[in-house]
Design a protein around this motif. Structure first.
Motif, PDB file in Angstrom:
ATOM      1  N   SER A   1       1.150   1.256  13.468  1.00 41.41           N
ATOM      2  CA  SER A   1       0.553   2.180  14.326  1.00 41.41           C
ATOM      3  C   SER A   1       1.013   1.799  15.623  1.00 41.41           C
ATOM      4  CB  SER A   1      -0.635   2.944  14.079  1.00 41.41           C
ATOM      5  OG  SER A   1      -1.831   1.910  14.036  1.00 41.41           O
TER       6      SER A   1
ATOM      7  N   ASP B   1      -4.368  16.649  15.112  1.00 39.42           N
ATOM      8  CA  ASP B   1      -3.369  16.046  14.331  1.00 39.42           C
ATOM      9  C   ASP B   1      -2.439  17.247  13.646  1.00 39.42           C
ATOM     10  OD1 ASP B   1      -1.597  14.978  12.363  1.00 39.42           O
ATOM     11  OD2 ASP B   1      -3.003  13.592  11.398  1.00 39.42           O
TER      12      ASP B   1
ATOM     13  N   LYS C   1       1.713   7.195  14.034  1.00 41.83           N
ATOM     14  CA  LYS C   1       1.731   6.549  12.649  1.00 41.83           C
ATOM     15  C   LYS C   1       3.013   6.154  12.046  1.00 41.83           C
ATOM     16  CE  LYS C   1      -0.940  10.104  11.636  1.00 41.83           C
ATOM     17  NZ  LYS C   1      -1.537  11.022  10.762  1.00 41.83           N
TER      18      LYS C   1
ATOM     19  N   THR D   1      -0.834   7.688  -1.653  1.00 38.64           N
ATOM     20  CA  THR D   1      -0.908   7.799  -0.253  1.00 38.64           C
ATOM     21  C   THR D   1      -1.766   9.056   0.364  1.00 38.64           C
ATOM     22  OG1 THR D   1       1.565   8.906  -0.078  1.00 38.64           O
ATOM     23  CG2 THR D   1       1.184   6.552   0.218  1.00 38.64           C
TER      24      THR D   1
ATOM     25  N   GLY E   1      -6.821   3.189   6.408  1.00 38.40           N
ATOM     26  CA  GLY E   1      -5.717   3.985   5.603  1.00 38.40           C
ATOM     27  C   GLY E   1      -5.133   3.239   4.424  1.00 38.40           C
TER      28      GLY E   1
ATOM     29  N   GLY F   1       0.278  17.351  11.964  1.00 37.53           N
ATOM     30  CA  GLY F   1       0.723  17.283  10.566  1.00 37.53           C
ATOM     31  C   GLY F   1       2.179  17.788  10.224  1.00 37.53           C
TER      32      GLY F   1
ATOM     33  N   THR G   1       2.677  11.669  12.966  1.00 37.80           N
ATOM     34  CA  THR G   1       3.563  10.493  12.500  1.00 37.80           C
ATOM     35  C   THR G   1       4.626  10.427  13.477  1.00 37.80           C
ATOM     36  OG1 THR G   1       5.052  12.311  11.280  1.00 37.80           O
ATOM     37  CG2 THR G   1       2.725  11.108  10.108  1.00 37.80           C
TER      38      THR G   1
ATOM     39  N   ASN H   1      -6.743  20.019  12.820  1.00 42.13           N
ATOM     40  CA  ASN H   1      -5.331  19.688  12.221  1.00 42.13           C
ATOM     41  C   ASN H   1      -4.581  20.947  11.837  1.00 42.13           C
ATOM     42  OD1 ASN H   1      -5.802  20.757   9.762  1.00 42.13           O
ATOM     43  ND2 ASN H   1      -6.222  18.626   8.933  1.00 42.13           N
TER      44      ASN H   1
ATOM     45  N   CYS I   1      -4.453   9.103   3.181  1.00 44.90           N
ATOM     46  CA  CYS I   1      -4.447   8.093   4.166  1.00 44.90           C
ATOM     47  C   CYS I   1      -4.445   8.370   5.391  1.00 44.90           C
ATOM     48  CB  CYS I   1      -2.946   7.421   3.829  1.00 44.90           C
ATOM     49  SG  CYS I   1      -2.906   6.456   2.275  1.00 44.90           S
ATOM     50  N   GLY I   2      -3.773   9.405   5.746  1.00 46.38           N
ATOM     51  CA  GLY I   2      -3.592   9.791   7.262  1.00 46.38           C
ATOM     52  C   GLY I   2      -5.091  10.223   7.732  1.00 46.38           C
ATOM     53  N   ASP I   3      -5.701  10.984   6.738  1.00 50.43           N
ATOM     54  CA  ASP I   3      -7.242  11.604   7.211  1.00 50.43           C
ATOM     55  C   ASP I   3      -8.079  10.359   7.269  1.00 50.43           C
ATOM     56  OD1 ASP I   3      -6.613  14.236   6.746  1.00 50.43           O
ATOM     57  OD2 ASP I   3      -6.385  13.961   4.422  1.00 50.43           O
TER      58      ASP I   3
END
Length: 489
Positions: free
Chosen positions: A347, A276, A341, A368, A400, A278, A308, A247, A371-373
């Motif tokens: 998603s 990712d 996402k 939150t 998530g 990020g 995202t 990431n 959540c992405g992880d």
């Protein structure tokens, strides 16, 4: 986890835009999995084997056979090539971004100015806060969530030989996750703070807003810029992994050159790469030439990209997340999936021939962070088990959401029981108008949509799949992993 804030917004209408990223060319010494304390007189740093959830991963000692092809007869070379892609007894390995989060409630978040924030962090660092405020952070979040889904996991990175490093190793051990150290004997030359475990101060104000700061935020170079090569142990771990997860925060610790070495080696040995970017993706795009080169290389050479909707727009200049995903696919070399996402809306998963859409589950959101992880961990589960694409999105949304119902990340990420609970409730956030607008007039192949009330079948060229059908297929798959003793709930 470092100094950043993430905001999600609804996709904007598509607008044509030329975008620079796709323009024409321009201290642990080896690895540790401390199942038990080292014997007196021994070292936990030099064992040539580590254990991961009951599997044994052999690593060559220094001076042993090379990881590369033999210079002897052709059969030896062929044998190495077969072994290089055939031994995949680790499901997911994470690269870098290992840190300890120190989660503190504060009356107000730190000042915005760089100097004031640095002084604030220095004041916090004067004495270690109570251990009850410590939590595993960074890529540990993804590894823990994946392990709880029954995946065999390893973390590749650096932790120091101090109380924070030992804490991180203890957490990984408890979650049955292997640790492969990236540093070697010659790398660590003194006791400088440059070799200490990275700490991230997670500050929460009375309104539950978060602020983050770590020493990586104030370094001109990556925190572990003294690492410049992949050891034999790291190469072996990458070779024996089905997925290598990277990431954007990895750039805070590792040099762009080292990250590209890991990526290229993963490609060479048949390991799929998940990336990712990020919030760091945007700053990497305008960063040093080396950072930009590494970012573009990752975007082109990764098998799966996860972003995202804001991040997808920042990298492509396209507001519609479906079209942004298609742009990333078009410009990729190895890219198979682009996953966008969209927070509380859900998603999407875009391939060259299809679009899959899954609304989010409705839950009581507490925090939150992580959540992405957790979402990524479930995507890895679906990828490895070759699940239908919409099923993969459904389980990722559920995992998530399960993390969002807790407080913080690390050991607080989703448990399997919480995921079961959410999936059985099957309460999804259907916004027909939003989703219809999103896929309207798209010139694409198959569109699959996860629906709660609609019967299976096609409607206006959209293939609707009933949520209950997906849940009935996913729950036995997850339960099988638990029955095999791979995961504790």
């Amino acid at each position: 986890m470092h100094n950043h804030t993430v905001t999600l917004k609804s996709p904007l209408p598509y607008h044509a835009s030329s975008h620079p990223i796709f323009s024409p060319p321009l201290n642990l010494r080896h690895f540790v999995f401390p199942l038990s304390p080292p014997k007196t007189g021994g070292s936990i740093y030099h064992n040539p084997v580590f254990i991961c959830k009951g599997i044994q991963l052999s690593v060559p000692c220094h001076g042993s056979a090379s990881l590369g092809p033999s210079k002897g007869n052709g059969a030896a070379v062929h044998d190495w090539k077969v072994r290089s892609v055939g031994i995949k007894n680790i499901d997911v390995a994470t690269l870098g971004n290992l840190c300890v989060d120190i989660v503190l409630n504060v009356p107000k978040l730190p000042p915005r100015s760089r100097e004031a924030r640095f002084a604030y962090m220095q004041e916090l660092s004067k004495s270690p806060p109570d251990k009850k405020y410590w939590e595993a952070g960074g890529n540990c979040n993804m590894a823990i969530a994946a392990a709880r889904l029954g995946l065999h996991c390893a973390t590749i990175g650096h932790v120091g030989d101090e109380i924070y490093g030992q804490f991180l190793l203890d957490v990984l051990c408890e979650e049955r996750i292997s640790m492969v150290g990236m540093s070697e004997d010659g790398d660590i030359v003194d006791s400088s703070s440059a070799y200490e475990t990275l700490l991230c101060w997670v500050l929460v104000d009375p309104l539950q807003r978060h602020g983050f700061c770590s020493r990586a935020d104030f370094c001109k170079e990556p925190a572990f810029s003294w690492m410049s090569r992949l050891s034999g142990e790291v190469k072996m771990a990458i070779k024996q992994s089905k997925i290598l997860f990277c990431n954007g925060y990895g750039f805070d610790e590792l040099s762009p050159a080292l990250i590209m070495l890991a990526l290229d080696y993963a490609v060479e040995v048949g390991t799929s790469v998940f990336f990712d970017p990020g919030p760091r993706g945007k700053s990497l795009l305008t960063g040093t030439p080396e950072e930009r080169q590494a970012l573009i290389h990752l975007l082109k050479m990764s098998d799966v990209l996860l972003l995202t909707s804001d991040e997808a727009e920042s990298l492509t200049g396209i507001g519609n997340p479906v079209l942004a995903g298609q742009e990333l696919l078009k410009n990729g070399i190895r890219t198979k999936w682009v996953i966008v996402k969209m927070g509380s809306r859900g998603s999407i998963l875009v391939t060259m021939s299809s679009i899959s859409c899954a609304p989010a589950f409705k839950v009581n959101v507490i925090d939150t962070v992580g959540c992405g992880d957790s979402f990524v961990a479930a995507i890895a589960f679906g990828y490895i088990h070759n699940l239908p694409l919409v099923n993969t999105l459904a389980i990722a949304n559920a995992v998530g959401a399960a993390t969002a119902m807790g407080c913080g990340a690390g050991r607080n990420v989703a448990t399997l029981e919480k995921v079961f609970e959410i999936m059985r409730a099957s309460n999804i956030n259907e916004e027909d108008e939003f989703w219809n607008e999103l896929v309207k007039d798209l010139d694409t192949g198959e569109i699959t949509f996860l629906s709660k009330m609609v019967l299976n079948g096609r409607n206006n060229q959209v293939n609707h799949v009933a949520l209950q059908k997906v849940v009935s297929e996913l729950l036995p798959k997850l339960k099988d992993n638990r029955l095999e003793g791979k995961v504790a709930s």
